[in-house]
Design a protein around this motif. Structure first.
Motif, PDB file in Angstrom:
ATOM      1  N   ARG A 127      -4.209   7.850  -1.799  1.00 10.24           N
ATOM      2  CA  ARG A 127      -3.889   9.014  -0.980  1.00 10.24           C
ATOM      3  C   ARG A 127      -5.073   9.474  -0.126  1.00 10.24           C
ATOM      4  O   ARG A 127      -5.003  10.494   0.538  1.00 10.24           O
ATOM      5  CB  ARG A 127      -3.438  10.178  -1.883  1.00 10.24           C
ATOM      6  N   ASN A 137       1.160   7.860   5.883  1.00  8.80           N
ATOM      7  CA  ASN A 137       2.460   7.264   6.176  1.00  8.80           C
ATOM      8  C   ASN A 137       2.686   6.045   5.294  1.00  8.80           C
ATOM      9  O   ASN A 137       3.123   4.995   5.761  1.00  8.80           O
ATOM     10  CB  ASN A 137       2.531   6.863   7.649  1.00  8.80           C
ATOM     11  N   SER A 138       2.363   6.192   3.994  1.00  9.57           N
ATOM     12  CA  SER A 138       2.431   5.033   3.101  1.00  9.57           C
ATOM     13  C   SER A 138       3.501   5.185   2.035  1.00  9.57           C
ATOM     14  O   SER A 138       3.453   4.519   1.003  1.00  9.57           O
ATOM     15  CB  SER A 138       1.068   4.818   2.422  1.00  9.57           C
ATOM     16  N   GLU A 139       4.477   6.046   2.279  1.00 10.00           N
ATOM     17  CA  GLU A 139       5.494   6.277   1.270  1.00 10.00           C
ATOM     18  C   GLU A 139       6.320   5.017   1.025  1.00 10.00           C
ATOM     19  O   GLU A 139       6.781   4.363   1.952  1.00 10.00           O
ATOM     20  CB  GLU A 139       6.416   7.426   1.673  1.00 10.00           C
ATOM     21  N   LYS A 141       9.637   3.330   0.057  1.00  8.28           N
ATOM     22  CA  LYS A 141      11.010   3.778   0.265  1.00  8.28           C
ATOM     23  C   LYS A 141      11.759   3.908  -1.057  1.00  8.28           C
ATOM     24  O   LYS A 141      11.754   3.013  -1.877  1.00  8.28           O
ATOM     25  CB  LYS A 141      11.755   2.782   1.162  1.00  8.28           C
ATOM     26  N   ALA A 144       9.773   8.002  -5.418  1.00 10.13           N
ATOM     27  CA  ALA A 144       8.695   8.970  -5.261  1.00 10.13           C
ATOM     28  C   ALA A 144       7.531   8.711  -6.206  1.00 10.13           C
ATOM     29  O   ALA A 144       6.408   9.136  -5.935  1.00 10.13           O
ATOM     30  CB  ALA A 144       9.230  10.387  -5.488  1.00 10.13           C
ATOM     31  N   ASN A 147       4.440   7.489  -4.724  1.00  7.55           N
ATOM     32  CA  ASN A 147       3.917   8.256  -3.592  1.00  7.55           C
ATOM     33  C   ASN A 147       3.108   9.482  -4.000  1.00  7.55           C
ATOM     34  O   ASN A 147       2.804  10.321  -3.170  1.00  7.55           O
ATOM     35  CB  ASN A 147       5.079   8.680  -2.690  1.00  7.55           C
ATOM     36  N   ASN A 148       2.748   9.567  -5.262  1.00  7.49           N
ATOM     37  CA  ASN A 148       1.909  10.661  -5.737  1.00  7.49           C
ATOM     38  C   ASN A 148       0.494  10.133  -5.963  1.00  7.49           C
ATOM     39  O   ASN A 148       0.048   9.229  -5.276  1.00  7.49           O
ATOM     40  CB  ASN A 148       2.524  11.246  -7.006  1.00  7.49           C
ATOM     41  N   LYS A 223       2.500  -1.139   2.586  1.00  6.50           N
ATOM     42  CA  LYS A 223       2.318   0.293   2.406  1.00  6.50           C
ATOM     43  C   LYS A 223       0.838   0.636   2.343  1.00  6.50           C
ATOM     44  O   LYS A 223       0.400   1.607   2.918  1.00  6.50           O
ATOM     45  CB  LYS A 223       3.019   0.768   1.136  1.00  6.50           C
TER      46      LYS A 223
END
Length: 323
Positions: A127, A137-139, A141, A144, A147-148, A223
């Motif tokens: 992050r 912009n590396s989420e 798909k 979640a 993405n933390n 990603k």
């Protein structure tokens, strides 16, 4: 920036029952086609944790072919995630963000591990835009949990494995991961976690999107990731992979990636060990494979793992239902 404190539990909303923290360590004996991992998932606000230790040799197409598969859940969550012992026989201590130690003895005494993990480069904070150009912009798909907070690293792992009546020496460079944040695991899609080793002075890590189209796995865009060149860590700007597989297990792969200095790398991997890991998380499966990578005269060994939600598999792979 990753520090030793990231191996402890992070500040969180105490009312968030989905808050999850995990730690994951791969290890292998490539010359014998032995692949293994240790995974601990905690829900500190609920006071519970789940742990899986899985080991296999060669190509194992079914879960019952794995050589060691100890998965226990609803154990009491440790108070300190950087220094703990679990009822299943696993002990872990993070001496720093670069040095960790594992010990394990199965409840029946048939398997034991003594491992030391020493980072070959500073771990990456997925992050942190200073380390990951795609951080904003590396989420991944549809999931979640990726993405933390995420620590991604590479370590030299040394130690011993004893399994039934045999002992093995472990000395490899493999991936380590630590994650934290809200995470509602309900079996949605995942991503591919890829390590490409081409010798001690050239090794890389990539996370790629993963989709299933027409019952075929397709790898999507990069990603985030990095390449370690002669001790210098460089962020990746692009990456792609194609693979052949038997059922869902990769049997060969081709990977291409480019770093922030414009250098392009290509490698081909042949699987020497693989196994379907259905119980690292009740909602998901990890199709883990140890590959022998080659690029010109360079040779190395490292893992890829396709992590996929089981609900997503049912939506994508199962036959239609009829009345």
């Amino acid at each position: 920036m990753i520090t030793a404190a990231d191996y402890k539990f992070h500040e969180r909303d105490s009312a968030d029952d989905t808050w999850t923290e995990t730690v994951f360590q791969i290890f292998s004996v490539p010359e014998l086609g032995i692949s293994g991992n240790i995974y601990v998932l905690t829900r500190p606000n609920l006071g519970v944790c789940h742990c899986s230790i899985e080991i296999h040799q060669g190509l194992c197409m079914h879960p019952w072919q794995l050589h060691h598969n100890d998965s226990q859940m609803h154990m009491r969550c440790p108070e300190d995630f950087s220094d703990f012992t679990l009822p299943n026989g696993l002990t872990f201590k993070a001496h720093s963000e670069r040095e960790q130690e594992w010990s394990y003895k199965s409840c029946d005494g048939l398997c034991s591990l003594e491992l030391k993990s020493s980072a070959v480069c500073d771990p990456t904070d997925a992050r942190d835009p200073n380390q990951v150009p795609q951080a904003s912009n590396s989420e991944v798909k549809g999931y979640a949990g990726w993405n933390n907070g995420h620590l991604e690293g590479k370590s030299r792992v040394v130690g011993t494995l004893k399994l039934r009546d045999k002992s093995y020496t472990i000395d490899c460079v493999e991936g380590v991961n630590k994650s934290w944040g809200p995470r509602n695991d309900w079996g949605n899609k995942g991503a591919s976690w890829i390590h490409v080793d081409l010798g001690e002075d050239l090794t890389a890590f990539l996370v790629l999107d993963l989709d299933i189209e027409g019952r075929q796995v397709r790898y999507g865009s990069l990603k985030y990731g990095y390449v370690l060149v002669g001790g210098e860590r460089r962020p990746l700007l692009s990456g792609e992979m194609t693979a052949t597989r038997s059922d869902m297990l990769v049997t060969s792969a081709k990977v291409r990636f480019e770093d922030d200095q414009g250098d392009v790398y290509e490698a081909v991997g042949q699987t020497i060990a693989a196994g379907p890991w259905y119980n690292f998380n009740p909602s998901s499966v990890g199709y883990q494979c140890l590959l022998r990578w080659t690029s010109g005269d360079r040779v190395g060994h490292s893992h890829i793992a396709d992590f996929v939600g089981q609900y997503y598999l049912s939506l994508s792979m199962a036959d239609d239902l009829y009345d």
